[in-house]
Structures are given as structure tokens and as C-alpha cells.
Design a protein around this motif. Structure first.
Motif, mmCIF file in Angstrom:
data_model
loop_
_atom_site.group_PDB
_atom_site.id
_atom_site.type_symbol
_atom_site.label_atom_id
_atom_site.label_comp_id
_atom_site.label_asym_id
_atom_site.label_seq_id
_atom_site.Cartn_x
_atom_site.Cartn_y
_atom_site.Cartn_z
ATOM 1 N N LYS A 127 0.831 -1.204 0.000
ATOM 2 C CA LYS A 127 0.000 0.000 0.000
ATOM 3 C C LYS A 127 0.864 1.252 0.000
ATOM 4 O O LYS A 127 0.605 2.196 -0.741
ATOM 5 N N ARG A 151 2.646 1.683 -3.337
ATOM 6 C CA ARG A 151 1.684 2.034 -4.378
ATOM 7 C C ARG A 151 1.284 3.503 -4.274
ATOM 8 O O ARG A 151 1.208 4.224 -5.254
ATOM 9 N N LYS A 206 1.859 6.257 -7.139
ATOM 10 C CA LYS A 206 0.756 6.967 -7.776
ATOM 11 C C LYS A 206 0.955 8.470 -7.691
ATOM 12 O O LYS A 206 0.682 9.205 -8.639
ATOM 13 N N PHE A 218 0.872 -4.435 -10.068
ATOM 14 C CA PHE A 218 1.093 -3.923 -8.721
ATOM 15 C C PHE A 218 0.376 -2.587 -8.534
ATOM 16 O O PHE A 218 -0.320 -2.367 -7.544
ATOM 17 N N ILE A 219 0.538 -1.715 -9.503
ATOM 18 C CA ILE A 219 -0.099 -0.403 -9.402
ATOM 19 C C ILE A 219 -1.619 -0.546 -9.386
ATOM 20 O O ILE A 219 -2.316 0.150 -8.660
ATOM 21 N N GLY A 267 -3.193 -2.777 -8.105
ATOM 22 C CA GLY A 267 -3.637 -3.391 -6.865
ATOM 23 C C GLY A 267 -3.974 -4.860 -7.026
ATOM 24 O O GLY A 267 -4.579 -5.461 -6.153
ATOM 25 N N ASP A 305 0.060 -7.673 -4.294
ATOM 26 C CA ASP A 305 0.609 -6.970 -3.145
ATOM 27 C C ASP A 305 1.959 -7.554 -2.745
ATOM 28 O O ASP A 305 2.366 -7.481 -1.586
ATOM 29 N N ALA A 339 7.096 -4.548 -3.956
ATOM 30 C CA ALA A 339 7.086 -3.307 -3.183
ATOM 31 C C ALA A 339 8.502 -2.926 -2.784
ATOM 32 O O ALA A 339 8.902 -1.759 -2.881
#
Length: 656
Positions: free
Chosen positions: A347, A350, A354, A382-383, A385, A388, A393
Motif C-alpha cells: 500500500k 503504491r 501513484k 502492482f499499481i 492493486g 501486493d 514493493a
RNA sequence: GGUCCCAUCGUCCAACGGCUAGGACGCGACCCUUUCAAGGUCGAGAUGAGGGUUCGAUUCCCUCUGGGAUCACCA
């Protein structure tokens, strides 16, 4: 209230045996009187304060790194076993073929070792030096093994044992093969949920509790795909929890749960019950999320009997399984109250990504993929979602210098936390010693030895806790500040050698022992973690001609007038630059090049020139670091050495 | 939704019927100071609500409210 005070001490294990203690009296396992209908308490021997027969265990599933919640569970189990003079065991629950990995198991064991949580029974781990965080050399230390011969400690290696017990249950009519497909079950569940009713697996009509269903067993033996389900008894079950008190589950709440999966591996419920019995576990301490599973385990314990030969379902049956003492501890959450999860890393990465892509048009999945050495597909997923993955990451985070939240023990190690701080902080989440310091404050700083001495189940709290990184950081800073200079150097260099090798070689090689000690004194009070320790002395690692002078600092500190000693005094008429010129001479004349002498030379010069110490110091500070911020100048000069100090002053004078 | 668990400062813990509810982190102010840190002193800040029991409730009981866990061929 009374319920949780029961000092439960279960019957001694069947295969006791640390040979040194006189063999515990072989009480013929207290004949388990036909279980009382509602209450089920562990066989207790009241009034026994400590018990060398105590065995606790930490049983992680090797599906990732060691989570801080897991670390706390392990810590409490360890501490309790130590307090009782018993044994602490580690068992790897790798019955999930798809998700388990040996690499992960090793990582978890190393993390435990780093924390100082060592086990008496469990997998063998040869500790590499880098695995220990306490600065002590631990090369070649071997942890684990089993003097009690209760292994192996990887459940995947124990499948024949589980199968014997499963078949035994089937023959007793306490379990049965079930042949429904996943899809079938899923369809039934959906139908029931659609009616707003609670789904429960319906026991097939041809199953009669206590009667061996030969037809089903033969189908299963013939190779038909199946699972094995346990015939869950109808009676209510009361779990006497040492933390929560009596927890009652009404009869009929629990359905016939699976004890062996279609792939032939046992489920957690079966494996944990069989192993805890066979391995002599007396106290089960685990997170509250397992509370709801406990009735299943108790029911299994009541249905099972020891087999003379663990691998033969038809061997004569022996003593009934015992119910260990249970203690369910509160959960640990994020500071915002959300559940701590590895996905937090995804999270965070990401979110940064973004934001970056919104600001910078050149950042696209393709460019990100290239920079992070990933495939574009992986990055896009990954972007979006869809994935994960921690690895993704992490790769993105390191490519873009994004700080990911620390959620696993491994992360805290990499971030430069001291293991004894982490265990200290973790122990305070859900437990407290309840002791006062002489000054009346509560005892909240302690080490593992203290825990091993004072830990008690009675003082485990019931309420969920939030993990406060800020407080942990404060504890870490305190602990670093308290380290002796030499100790700090050793541990810092140790950390640097694995996590920042360039900095390590920049310091360990060129600098003398004496200089390193000065370095410790300069850095320690400014370091909250071993990772941020070098920030305050980054200028030292620079080549003398690479110091960049901050123009605004030069403007203020060198071009401008030096302030008088007292604000009321008339202007000095001297620029900072003038003072620095004199400073150079004063430094050149310092007799012994050490912090105290240098500091006093600086002070004398300021006095002689009639300028404030602050303004005199600022000029030198700019010359050495290019900025107006640094540790104490005496130490900075001392570490640099006279030659380099003067070189930096000369260069500064030439430039400013 | 069913079942189960929990409830003291913003956060983590103390106070297991009885002094102005204590400590730690964080926050604020002040002091110290050679910059930045560190350090020192002081301060603000809580018993979720409503009923009982009791001479007396943070503490015991009930209801409500709120939070959480769990409902897998994962552990």
C-alpha cells in the motif's frame, strides 16, 4: 476474575526427560475420569509454583518473515518457559504446501536468534555472525536440535504420524472421508448465505458418530479424491483460558471440520493437537485470533488416545491426550487501528508511486519497471492493486528511495533497531511487570533476563494494543544513548558492514581506534537508530575538497559581522572570516589534538577576539561541514585530525 | 449477519472496593547550550453511557454503545 487466577500446571509430559532433573514421578497419568459434561479443565496440580516439566512452543508457519506479533508470541512463550525453568520449543508448521518455504523458515529462525529468543527443542540453526544483533560474536553457535527426541520439528516430515492418528479416528467412527468437491461446497455455502443463514457443513446421512464407515474408507483407500472430517461432538465445551477466563462454546456451534486435506497433509487443527501432545507441550500461549479454534482442539484431544506406535493406526491405544493450559493474548494492530499486514508495504509503495506518476509524466509503468528491474506487467499489476507482493514493493521502494513501513522483525533489524529494544517494547504490548522503580515511576525498561525472571501469565492484559512506532523509536534512541562508546562502535560497525558497506569501509579502515571512540561520542546522542547514526557525521566521509559550502551559511557566518560576547556590547567590527583566520592559527597551536583541548582553544580565541562563542564556532563549523549544523566542534576536529581540519579551513577561506 | 472476546489520558501500561486515578511515548511551556541533537523542570490530558450492589466503585453485576476476532481443503 477467579477463573484466570487458576495456576494451571498440567500433568507432566509422557516423554519427560531432561536427564538432569530427577525423573518426575511416573504418576500413571491421572485416569481421565469420564469427562465432566460441560467443564473441561486442564489436569492441574495446584500450588506448584514452578515446573521444570513446563514446555511452551512457538509454531510459526513459514510463509514469510517473522511478524512483530509472532515475535511477541514467541517472546512470551520463551519467557514463561524460562521463568518456570522449563523448555521452549520451536516447531515449523509447514503443512500448507503451496505457501511454505524452507527459506522462510530459516529467516524466521534467524530473526528469533537475533532477538535473543533461543529454543531448547526445535530445528537446528547455525547462527552466522551477522545474524546476531547484540554485538557479540556468535559465529558458529548452534541453536536447536532435540535432547528429548520429540522431533522432527517440521510438520511436513511428520505426515505418517498424523495419518496414523487420522486413520485411528476414522476406525473409531470419530472421523470420516468426505468426497464433496470444492465447487459443490462453495455452491451450498452461497445458497445458505443468500438466505441470510449461517453456513455449516452438513454431516452426511450415512455417518453415525462412533461407527466406522467402512464403505467410505475403502473409497478413500482406492484413491478417490477426498478430505477427512472430524465428527464434532454435540456437547458444549468450556475452555479455561488463563487470560480470558472460562470461554464457553455451545454445543452444535462447530461443524465437522477438515482434519486432512485432499493433498494428504493434515490441517492445522489436527497437526497442532497431535504434536502438542507428542511433544509434551504443557502451555499453549498464542494470539487471541486462535481462541475460536480452541474448542475444536479440545474436542480432538478428548477423542484422541496415544498410539503405542505413532505410525500405526492399529497399534494398541494408550493414554488419553491431555489438554494443555491455554492462554490467549491480545492482538497487535497498526497505530491507526488497522490490522498489521504485509500488505501495508504494498500500500505504501503504491501510494508513493501513484503520487509520483501524477506529478511526473515521465514516470510510467514502463520506466518504473526499468528502474526497479521488474517486468512492466508486474509493475502494472502492482499499481492496479492486483498484486501486493512484498518483493515488488521492496524493489520499487529501493529504486525510488521510498521508506516502507516496518512491520516484520527483519525490517526493524535493517532499520537499525537494537534487538533488546524490540523485545523490551514488544513485552510491554499486552504485558507489564507491575513494578515500581525507586523513584516511583513504573518499570518499563528491561532486558530478556528480567523477563525470564519476572514474566507471568497473570499479568497479560486482555485488550488489543496498537503498535506505536514513535515510542519504539524513542526507546531505541534511549538504548543507543546508554551504550558504552566501545559497545556502540562495535554494534554500529556490525550493522554498517551488512547494511551500508560503503560507510563501513569509509570508517573502519581509515580511522584509528581513538578516532572511532570520538566518533561514537559525537554520533551516539544524535542517533535514534544505527541506520541514521551516520547522518550527523556524513561530512567526515567526504573528501576535504568535496565539502560544499552553503552560500546562505557563508553569508551569515563568514561575510557577516561576528556577534559580540554580550548582545548589549558594541559591534565587534570583525567579520566571521576575520575570526576564522585567527581560528586557524589557534587550531594550529593546540598542543594535544583532542576534543577538550580543541574546544577550549576555540573558547579562548572567541574570548580573545571579543566575539561570542557561537559566532566563532559557526565559522569553523561552516569550514568543516559547509553548513551550520554539526556535532560538537571539538569532536569534529579531533576525528578529522589536525591536518584535514586545517585543510578544510584553508579551502573555506580561499572560497568564501 | 451468527458465535466469541474486549473497553482507564491521543497511544501503551499501573491502580486486582478505599488517599488529589500513577508512569511511559507523544504534545505544550520554560531552563541549559557552540549549531543540531541530547539533557533538566513544569504543564495539559482518561475511567464510553445508563442502571444496580456497597458506607464507598476504574475495580463486582445487568443493559446499551463502541471496537475487535472468527465463520477455508491458511495457519
Amino acid at each position: 476474575m477467579l477463573a484466570r487466577r487458576r495456576a494451571g500446571t498440567p500433568a507432566p509430559p509422557k516423554k519427560p526427560a531432561p536427564p538432569k532433573t530427577p525423573a518426575p514421578p511416573k504418576t500413571p497419568a491421572p485416569p481421565k475420569t469420564p469427562a465432566p459434561p460441560l467443564m473441561l479443565y486442564p489436569a492441574a496440580m495446584p500450588g506448584t509454583p514452578t515446573n521444570a516439566n513446563t514446555v511452551t512452543r512457538f509454531a510459526p508457519s513459514p510463509t514469510g518473515h517473522l511478524h512483530v506479533g509472532g515475535a511477541r508470541s514467541a517472546l512470551f512463550c520463551w519467557a514463561f518457559a524460562r521463568r518456570e525453568g522449563g523448555r521452549f520449543m520451536v516447531r515449523i508448521e509447514d503443512t500448507d504446501q503451496a505457501r511454505s518455504s524452507e527459506e522462510s523458515a530459516r529467516g524466521i529462525l534467524e530473526d528469533l536468534a537475533w532477538l535473543g529468543i533461543t529454543w531448547d527443542d526445535g530445528p537446528v540453526l547455525e547462527v552466522r555472525q551477522s545474524a546476531m544483533g547484540n554485538g557479540q560474536s556468535a559465529r558458529g553457535v548452534v541453536i536447536g536440535g532435540s535432547s528429548r527426541a520429540v522431533g522432527p520439528f517440521f510438520q511436513a516430515q511428520r505426515v505418517p504420524i498424523y495419518n496414523a492418528y487420522i486413520e485411528h479416528l476414522v476406525r473409531l467412527g470419530r472421523a470420516y472421508p468426505a468426497f464433496e468437491s470444492n465447487e459443490e461446497l462453495e455452491a451450498r455455502r452461497k445458497a445458505v448465505v443468500a438466505l441470510k443463514q449461517n453456513y455449516k457443513y452438513q454431516r452426511p446421512d450415512d455417518i453415525t458418530p462412533g461407527q466406522f464407515n467402512k464403505a467410505r474408507w475403502e473409497r478413500a483407500q482406492a484413491g478417490e479424491r477426498h478430505v477427512v472430517r472430524f465428527v464434532m461432538p454435540e456437547e458444549a465445551i468450556v475452555v479455561a483460558d488463563e487470560v480470558l477466563g472460562d470461554v464457553r462454546t455451545a454445543g452444535g456451534e462447530v461443524d465437522d471440520f477438515v482434519i486432512r486435506k485432499a493433498d494428504g497433509f493434515p490441517t492445522y487443527h489436527l497437526a497442532v493437537v497431535v504434536d502438542d501432545e507428542l511433544m509434551g507441550v504443557t502451555h499453549v500461549m498464542r494470539a487471541q485470533e486462535h481462541l475460536i479454534n480452541t474448542p475444536k482442539h479440545v474436542a480432538l484431544q478428548r477423542a484422541l488416545t496415544r498410539l503405542r506406535d505413532d505410525r500405526d493406526a492399529l497399534s494398541p491405544a494408550g493414554d488419553a491426550f491431555r489438554t494443555p493450559v491455554y492462554a490467549h493474548m491480545p492482538l497487535i494492530f497498526n497505530a491507526d487501528g488497522s490490522k498489521m499486514s504485509k500488505r501495508d508495504k504494498a500500500k505504501a509503495a503504491r501510494k508513493h508511486l501513484k503520487e509520483l506518476m501524477a506529478k511526473d509524466a515521465s514516470a510510467t509503468p514502463a520506466t518504473v519497471a526499468q528502474r526497479a528491474a521488474l517486468s512492466e506487467g508486474v509493475v502494472s499489476a502492482f499499481i492496479a492493486g492486483e498484486s501486493d507482493a512484498v518483493e515488488t514493493a521492496s524493489a520499487i521502494a529501493s529504486a525510488y528511495a521510498i521508506a516502507l513501513p516496518e512491520i516484520e522483525v527483519w525490517d526493524y533489524r535493517a532499520s537499525g533497531y537494537l534487538p533488546e529494544v524490540l523485545t523490551n517494547y514488544l513485552a510491554l504490548l499486552g504485558w507489564s511487570p507491575g513494578l515500581k522503580n525507586p523513584d516511583g515511576t513504573d518499570v518499563d525498561k528491561f532486558d530478556l533476563d528480567f523477563l525470564a525472571k519476572h514474566f507471568s501469565i497473570e499479568r497479560i492484559g486482555k485488550t488489543n494494543a496498537r503498535f506505536d512506532r514513535v515510542k519504539l523509536l524513542a526507546f531505541n534512541a534511549d538504548a543507543i544513548a546508554k551504550l558504552g562508546d566501545q559497545e556502540f562502535i562495535t554494534r554500529w560497525l556490525g550493522w554498517l558492514s551488512t547494511y551500508a558497506p560503503q560507510v563501513h569501509s569509509g570508517l573502519a579502515g581509515p580511522y584509528s581506534q581513538q578516532q572511532l571512540l570520538w566518533l561514537a561520542q559525537a554520533v551516539k546522542p544524535r542517533a535514534k537508530t544505527l541506520a541514521d547514526a551516520h547522518k550527523s557525521v556524513a561530512f567526515i566521509l567526504l573528501a576535504d575538497d568535496a565539502v560544499v559550502l552553503d552560500p546562505s551559511a557563508v553569508q551569515r557566518g563568514l561575510a557577516g559581522q561576528a556577534a559580540p560576547v554580550n548582545k548589549q556590547d558594541p559591534p565587534t567590527g570583525l567579520t566571521g572570516r576575520h575570526v576564522l583566520v585567527a581560528m586557524r592559527q589557534a587550531l594550529a597551536d593546540v598542543p594535544d589534538w583532542e576534543p577538550a583541548n580543541i574546544d577550549s582553544a576555540i573558547a579562548s580565541l572567541a574570548q580573545a577576539k571579543g566575539v561570542s562563542l557561537g559566532s566563532a564556532a559557526t565559522g569553523l563549523r561552516i569550514a568543516l561541514t559547509g553548513s551550520t549544523v554539526s556535532p560538537g566542534l571539538g569532536h569534529c576536529c579531533a576525528i578529522l585530525g589536525r591536518e584535514r581540519t586545517l585543510a578544510r579551513v584553508d579551502r573555506c577561506l580561499a572560497q568564501a
